[in-house]
Enzyme design. Sequence first.
Site, PDB file in Angstrom:
ATOM      1  N   ARG A  27      14.962  67.557  31.183  1.00 50.37           N
ATOM      2  CA  ARG A  27      15.263  66.253  30.552  1.00 50.37           C
ATOM      3  C   ARG A  27      16.756  65.931  30.601  1.00 50.37           C
ATOM      4  NH1 ARG A  27      12.761  65.071  24.750  1.00 50.37           N
ATOM      5  NH2 ARG A  27      14.177  66.707  24.027  1.00 50.37           N
ATOM      6  N   ARG A  82      11.724  75.457  18.917  1.00 54.16           N
ATOM      7  CA  ARG A  82      11.275  74.105  18.531  1.00 54.16           C
ATOM      8  C   ARG A  82       9.771  73.964  18.704  1.00 54.16           C
ATOM      9  NH1 ARG A  82      14.909  70.660  22.209  1.00 54.16           N
ATOM     10  NH2 ARG A  82      13.912  68.852  21.276  1.00 54.16           N
ATOM     11  N   LYS A  87       7.332  61.147  23.057  1.00 53.59           N
ATOM     12  CA  LYS A  87       7.162  60.190  21.943  1.00 53.59           C
ATOM     13  C   LYS A  87       8.395  59.298  21.802  1.00 53.59           C
ATOM     14  CE  LYS A  87       8.412  63.558  18.349  1.00 53.59           C
ATOM     15  NZ  LYS A  87       9.756  63.688  18.785  1.00 53.59           N
ATOM     16  N   ARG A 146       8.094  65.832   9.818  1.00 53.75           N
ATOM     17  CA  ARG A 146       7.957  67.034  10.643  1.00 53.75           C
ATOM     18  C   ARG A 146       7.271  68.168   9.894  1.00 53.75           C
ATOM     19  NH1 ARG A 146      11.855  65.820  14.879  1.00 53.75           N
ATOM     20  NH2 ARG A 146      11.968  67.346  16.478  1.00 53.75           N
ATOM     21  N   ARG A 158      20.697  67.711  26.746  1.00 56.33           N
ATOM     22  CA  ARG A 158      20.845  68.032  25.322  1.00 56.33           C
ATOM     23  C   ARG A 158      21.102  69.522  25.109  1.00 56.33           C
ATOM     24  NH1 ARG A 158      16.141  65.035  21.996  1.00 56.33           N
ATOM     25  NH2 ARG A 158      16.281  67.001  20.844  1.00 56.33           N
TER      26      ARG A 158
HETATM   27  P1  AMP Z   1      14.219  65.630  17.961  1.00 57.95           P
HETATM   28  O1  AMP Z   1      15.239  64.862  18.756  1.00 57.95           O
HETATM   29  O2  AMP Z   1      13.309  64.753  17.221  1.00 57.95           O
HETATM   30  O3  AMP Z   1      13.532  66.641  18.798  1.00 57.95           O
HETATM   31  O4  AMP Z   1      15.031  66.440  16.850  1.00 57.95           O
HETATM   32  C1  AMP Z   1      16.057  67.327  17.158  1.00 57.95           C
HETATM   33  C2  AMP Z   1      16.343  68.282  15.994  1.00 57.95           C
HETATM   34  O5  AMP Z   1      16.732  67.564  14.892  1.00 57.95           O
HETATM   35  C3  AMP Z   1      15.186  69.092  15.580  1.00 57.95           C
HETATM   36  O6  AMP Z   1      14.973  70.257  16.331  1.00 57.95           O
HETATM   37  C4  AMP Z   1      15.551  69.420  14.180  1.00 57.95           C
HETATM   38  O7  AMP Z   1      16.473  70.434  14.118  1.00 57.95           O
HETATM   39  C5  AMP Z   1      16.241  68.161  13.742  1.00 57.95           C
HETATM   40  N1  AMP Z   1      15.285  67.207  13.170  1.00 57.95           N
HETATM   41  C6  AMP Z   1      14.892  66.026  13.647  1.00 57.95           C
HETATM   42  N2  AMP Z   1      14.016  65.432  12.850  1.00 57.95           N
HETATM   43  C7  AMP Z   1      13.833  66.279  11.844  1.00 57.95           C
HETATM   44  C8  AMP Z   1      13.048  66.243  10.696  1.00 57.95           C
HETATM   45  N3  AMP Z   1      12.233  65.236  10.440  1.00 57.95           N
HETATM   46  N4  AMP Z   1      13.101  67.266   9.848  1.00 57.95           N
HETATM   47  C9  AMP Z   1      13.898  68.327  10.065  1.00 57.95           C
HETATM   48  N5  AMP Z   1      14.665  68.419  11.135  1.00 57.95           N
HETATM   49  C10 AMP Z   1      14.653  67.401  12.032  1.00 57.95           C
END
Ligand code: AMP
Length: 369
Positions: free
Chosen positions: A127, A171, A13, A88, A160
Amino acid sequence: MRIVLLGAPGSGKGTQAKLLVEKYKLPQISTGDMLRDAVAEGSPLGRQAKIAMDAGQLVSDEIVLGIIQERVTRPDARKGFILDGFPRNLQQAEALDQLLTSLGRPLNLSLLVAVDVDALIQRLVGRRTCLSCGQMYNIYYAPPHIEGRCDECGGRLRHRGDDNEETIGNRLRVFETHTLPVAEYYKEKGELRTVQGVGEITDIFKAVTKVVEDVKANIKNETRTDAIRAAFAKHRASKAEKAAAAKKDAAKKKLAAKKTVKKKVVKKKAVKKKAAGKKQTVKKVAAKKATAKKAVKKQAVKKKVVKVVKKAVKKKAASKVVAKKKPVKKVAAKKAPAKKVAKKKVVKKKVAAKKKPVAKKKKATRKKR
Ligand code: AMP
């Protein structure tokens, strides 16, 4: 346009969001990126977020909502935005709805990039992201020409910290538990569209673009429909306003007419009352007159009666007098023969006396005594 991109970690995404930004010139708002920036800055917010992120858990709603509110109200988000990684969970989805409604800018599309779990794991583990330009690679199926270096800018590629097996597992579980219900939430509202996030990135993007164009056309139609609806509503409102005014006017007229009728009735009643009063007065006067006349008549009759009676009495009296007088004559007349008789008796007595003097003398003596 205001778009929410939903997808499990590794669904691509983020990549699709970047392509959309390029095509539609909309800002990408990624909570994950913002949180990572905060962590890199070492800000208090970043330090707080790092613990949850490292564990593959969600950062608190309070922190994330604060970030989002600040970001979507920035000027560049006025024309629209692409939300990547937010909301989320259901609370975030509802809070976003409230925020956007209060801004008068509701969502136009929620797009789910669907990928099965096996593919997700492969993507997440392999990744790599360019630290300079954000270009993404995968060491399994889209590796860079030079290992660890970006093909585009030559920048260093990063693996990452949360892309390790344990964190990835967490996750994915968080996605299934908290984020999939968000997709359901939008589905129920009729705002969810889904594209399969498997295959070539460009093909996936084509599918994404098709959906976006579709929604855009709908928005245009809706805008037109809204305009028509607004025009109709305006027309209806003015019609209703006119009708209300006419109704008010009619009511006013009716009231005035009622008042006039009432006034007339009151006037008529007053006239009637007055006439009745007059009639009554006339009647009373007539009655009084009649009574007076009767009294006069009665008096006259009385007088006449008295007169008649008097006359009658007088006449009677007169007739009595006459009657008294007349019997005298009569008596006299009648008495005449008696006198005559008496005389005759006297004569007879005298004769007798002559014949019987002693007896006569005796009688005379008795008389003298
Ligand atoms: P992402 O890069 O979107 O996969 O986000 C990485 C991490 O950031 C997630 O595993 C969460 O720990 C935190 N995170 C990102 N977006 C959110 C959100 N909307 N609500 C809570 N935690 C978030």
